[in-house]
Each structure stands twice: as structure tokens, then as C-alpha cells.
Design a protein around this motif. Structure first.
Motif, PDB file in Angstrom:
ATOM      1  N   VAL A   1      33.085  48.281  37.845  1.00  0.00           N
ATOM      2  CA  VAL A   1      33.253  47.611  39.139  1.00  0.00           C
ATOM      3  C   VAL A   1      34.698  47.192  39.351  1.00  0.00           C
ATOM      4  N   VAL A   2      35.070  47.007  40.628  1.00  0.00           N
ATOM      5  CA  VAL A   2      36.380  46.470  40.995  1.00  0.00           C
ATOM      6  C   VAL A   2      36.128  45.328  41.978  1.00  0.00           C
ATOM      7  N   PRO A   3      36.188  44.068  41.499  1.00  0.00           N
ATOM      8  CA  PRO A   3      36.040  42.939  42.404  1.00  0.00           C
ATOM      9  C   PRO A   3      37.300  42.763  43.248  1.00  0.00           C
ATOM     10  N   VAL A   4      37.116  42.356  44.494  1.00  0.00           N
ATOM     11  CA  VAL A   4      38.216  42.119  45.424  1.00  0.00           C
ATOM     12  C   VAL A   4      37.983  40.742  46.043  1.00  0.00           C
ATOM     13  N   ARG A   5      39.052  39.942  46.146  1.00  0.00           N
ATOM     14  CA  ARG A   5      38.909  38.611  46.743  1.00  0.00           C
ATOM     15  C   ARG A   5      40.146  38.244  47.537  1.00  0.00           C
ATOM     16  N   ASP A   6      40.007  37.193  48.330  1.00  0.00           N
ATOM     17  CA  ASP A   6      41.114  36.607  49.089  1.00  0.00           C
ATOM     18  C   ASP A   6      41.809  35.615  48.167  1.00  0.00           C
ATOM     19  N   SER A   7      43.083  35.820  47.878  1.00  0.00           N
ATOM     20  CA  SER A   7      43.787  34.940  46.944  1.00  0.00           C
ATOM     21  C   SER A   7      43.940  33.522  47.474  1.00  0.00           C
ATOM     22  N   LYS A   8      43.799  33.337  48.774  1.00  0.00           N
ATOM     23  CA  LYS A   8      43.883  31.992  49.336  1.00  0.00           C
ATOM     24  C   LYS A   8      42.591  31.211  49.101  1.00  0.00           C
ATOM     25  N   ALA A   9      41.531  31.896  48.656  1.00  0.00           N
ATOM     26  CA  ALA A   9      40.243  31.262  48.372  1.00  0.00           C
ATOM     27  C   ALA A   9      39.720  31.772  47.026  1.00  0.00           C
ATOM     28  N   PRO A  10      40.423  31.463  45.928  1.00  0.00           N
ATOM     29  CA  PRO A  10      40.051  32.029  44.632  1.00  0.00           C
ATOM     30  C   PRO A  10      38.670  31.614  44.143  1.00  0.00           C
ATOM     31  N   ASN A  11      38.137  30.525  44.640  1.00  0.00           N
ATOM     32  CA  ASN A  11      36.796  30.109  44.247  1.00  0.00           C
ATOM     33  C   ASN A  11      35.738  30.587  45.232  1.00  0.00           C
ATOM     34  N   GLY A  12      36.171  31.321  46.230  1.00  0.00           N
ATOM     35  CA  GLY A  12      35.251  31.862  47.223  1.00  0.00           C
ATOM     36  C   GLY A  12      34.602  33.135  46.720  1.00  0.00           C
ATOM     37  N   PRO A  13      33.912  33.820  47.592  1.00  0.00           N
ATOM     38  CA  PRO A  13      33.199  35.034  47.188  1.00  0.00           C
ATOM     39  C   PRO A  13      34.151  36.199  46.904  1.00  0.00           C
ATOM     40  N   ALA A  14      33.658  37.131  46.128  1.00  0.00           N
ATOM     41  CA  ALA A  14      34.391  38.368  45.855  1.00  0.00           C
ATOM     42  C   ALA A  14      33.509  39.532  46.278  1.00  0.00           C
TER      43      ALA A  14
ATOM     44  N   MET B   1      24.588  50.223  48.069  1.00  0.00           N
ATOM     45  CA  MET B   1      24.113  49.544  46.890  1.00  0.00           C
ATOM     46  C   MET B   1      24.799  48.196  46.807  1.00  0.00           C
ATOM     47  N   ALA B   2      24.035  47.136  46.738  1.00  0.00           N
ATOM     48  CA  ALA B   2      24.585  45.791  46.602  1.00  0.00           C
ATOM     49  C   ALA B   2      24.595  45.392  45.142  1.00  0.00           C
ATOM     50  N   ILE B   3      25.693  44.808  44.709  1.00  0.00           N
ATOM     51  CA  ILE B   3      25.803  44.298  43.351  1.00  0.00           C
ATOM     52  C   ILE B   3      25.839  42.783  43.471  1.00  0.00           C
ATOM     53  N   THR B   4      24.859  42.115  42.892  1.00  0.00           N
ATOM     54  CA  THR B   4      24.799  40.660  42.987  1.00  0.00           C
ATOM     55  C   THR B   4      24.719  40.048  41.595  1.00  0.00           C
ATOM     56  N   GLY B   5      25.062  38.765  41.505  1.00  0.00           N
ATOM     57  CA  GLY B   5      24.955  38.038  40.245  1.00  0.00           C
ATOM     58  C   GLY B   5      25.909  38.526  39.176  1.00  0.00           C
ATOM     59  N   PHE B   6      27.039  39.043  39.559  1.00  0.00           N
ATOM     60  CA  PHE B   6      27.996  39.596  38.599  1.00  0.00           C
ATOM     61  C   PHE B   6      28.864  38.484  38.033  1.00  0.00           C
ATOM     62  N   ASP B   7      29.046  38.447  36.717  1.00  0.00           N
ATOM     63  CA  ASP B   7      29.863  37.434  36.051  1.00  0.00           C
ATOM     64  C   ASP B   7      31.338  37.839  36.121  1.00  0.00           C
ATOM     65  N   LEU B   8      32.125  37.062  36.852  1.00  0.00           N
ATOM     66  CA  LEU B   8      33.557  37.361  37.009  1.00  0.00           C
ATOM     67  C   LEU B   8      34.449  36.490  36.132  1.00  0.00           C
ATOM     68  N   SER B   9      33.860  35.782  35.160  1.00  0.00           N
ATOM     69  CA  SER B   9      34.653  34.870  34.331  1.00  0.00           C
ATOM     70  C   SER B   9      35.712  35.595  33.496  1.00  0.00           C
ATOM     71  N   ALA B  10      35.508  36.859  33.184  1.00  0.00           N
ATOM     72  CA  ALA B  10      36.490  37.626  32.393  1.00  0.00           C
ATOM     73  C   ALA B  10      37.468  38.408  33.267  1.00  0.00           C
ATOM     74  N   ALA B  11      37.336  38.290  34.575  1.00  0.00           N
ATOM     75  CA  ALA B  11      38.197  39.064  35.483  1.00  0.00           C
ATOM     76  C   ALA B  11      39.650  38.638  35.349  1.00  0.00           C
ATOM     77  N   ARG B  12      40.531  39.610  35.258  1.00  0.00           N
ATOM     78  CA  ARG B  12      41.985  39.370  35.285  1.00  0.00           C
ATOM     79  C   ARG B  12      42.468  39.823  36.656  1.00  0.00           C
ATOM     80  N   TRP B  13      42.752  38.857  37.508  1.00  0.00           N
ATOM     81  CA  TRP B  13      43.102  39.130  38.896  1.00  0.00           C
ATOM     82  C   TRP B  13      44.578  39.474  39.017  1.00  0.00           C
ATOM     83  N   ARG B  14      44.892  40.402  39.904  1.00  0.00           N
ATOM     84  CA  ARG B  14      46.289  40.710  40.239  1.00  0.00           C
ATOM     85  C   ARG B  14      46.394  40.831  41.752  1.00  0.00           C
TER      86      ARG B  14
END
Length: 71
Positions: free
Chosen positions: A36-49, A1-14
Motif C-alpha cells: 500500500v501507499v498511504p497519502v495524507r495532507d501534511s497540514k493535518a497529520p492526525n487526520g485521515p489518510a 476496493m476499500a482498505i480500512t483499519g490499516f495500521d499506519l504507526s510504522a509509516a515513514r512519511w515524506r
């Protein structure tokens, strides 16, 4: 299942406790969003999650901790 178009503006990253102090190998997760649990590369915070369904997150973490996913 793909989740697309998700708003991550309220995400509190750790940052993962396994990330090293020199800034390499850094993974961040946001566990404050319902369902959901978004995961990203901290070296590219504006990149995809990667958006993981919350029900799949704990089994994944347990598999990694238990070395089930190591080659």
C-alpha cells in the motif's frame, strides 16, 4: 476496493517535492509499507489518510506527470 483499519504507526512519511515552501498544498506519502501507499495532507497529520494499493500508485503518478488527469 476499500482498505480500512490499516495500521499506519510504522509509516515513514515524506513530503511531495511539488509542495510549496510556505506550507500550502502539501501532500505526504509513505512508501515503506508493503502492498500500500498511504497519502495524507501534511497540514493535518492526525487526520485521515487515503490508502492506495501499491500496484495502482505508479500508474497514477505517471498519469499525473503526463497531464492525463488535468482538466
Amino acid at each position: 476496493m476499500a482498505i480500512t483499519g490499516f495500521d499506519l504507526s510504522a509509516a515513514r512519511w515524506r513530503k511531495s517535492s511539488y509542495s510549496n515552501a510556505s506550507g500550502g498544498d502539501c501532500v505526504e506519502v509513505a512508501d515503506n509499507l508493503p502492498g500500500v501507499v498511504p497519502v495524507r495532507d501534511s497540514k493535518a497529520p492526525n487526520g485521515p489518510a487515503l490508502i492506495i494499493p501499491a500496484g495502482a500508485w505508479m500508474p497514477f503518478v505517471q498519469a499525473v506527470k503526463g497531464a492525463a488527469l488535468r482538466a
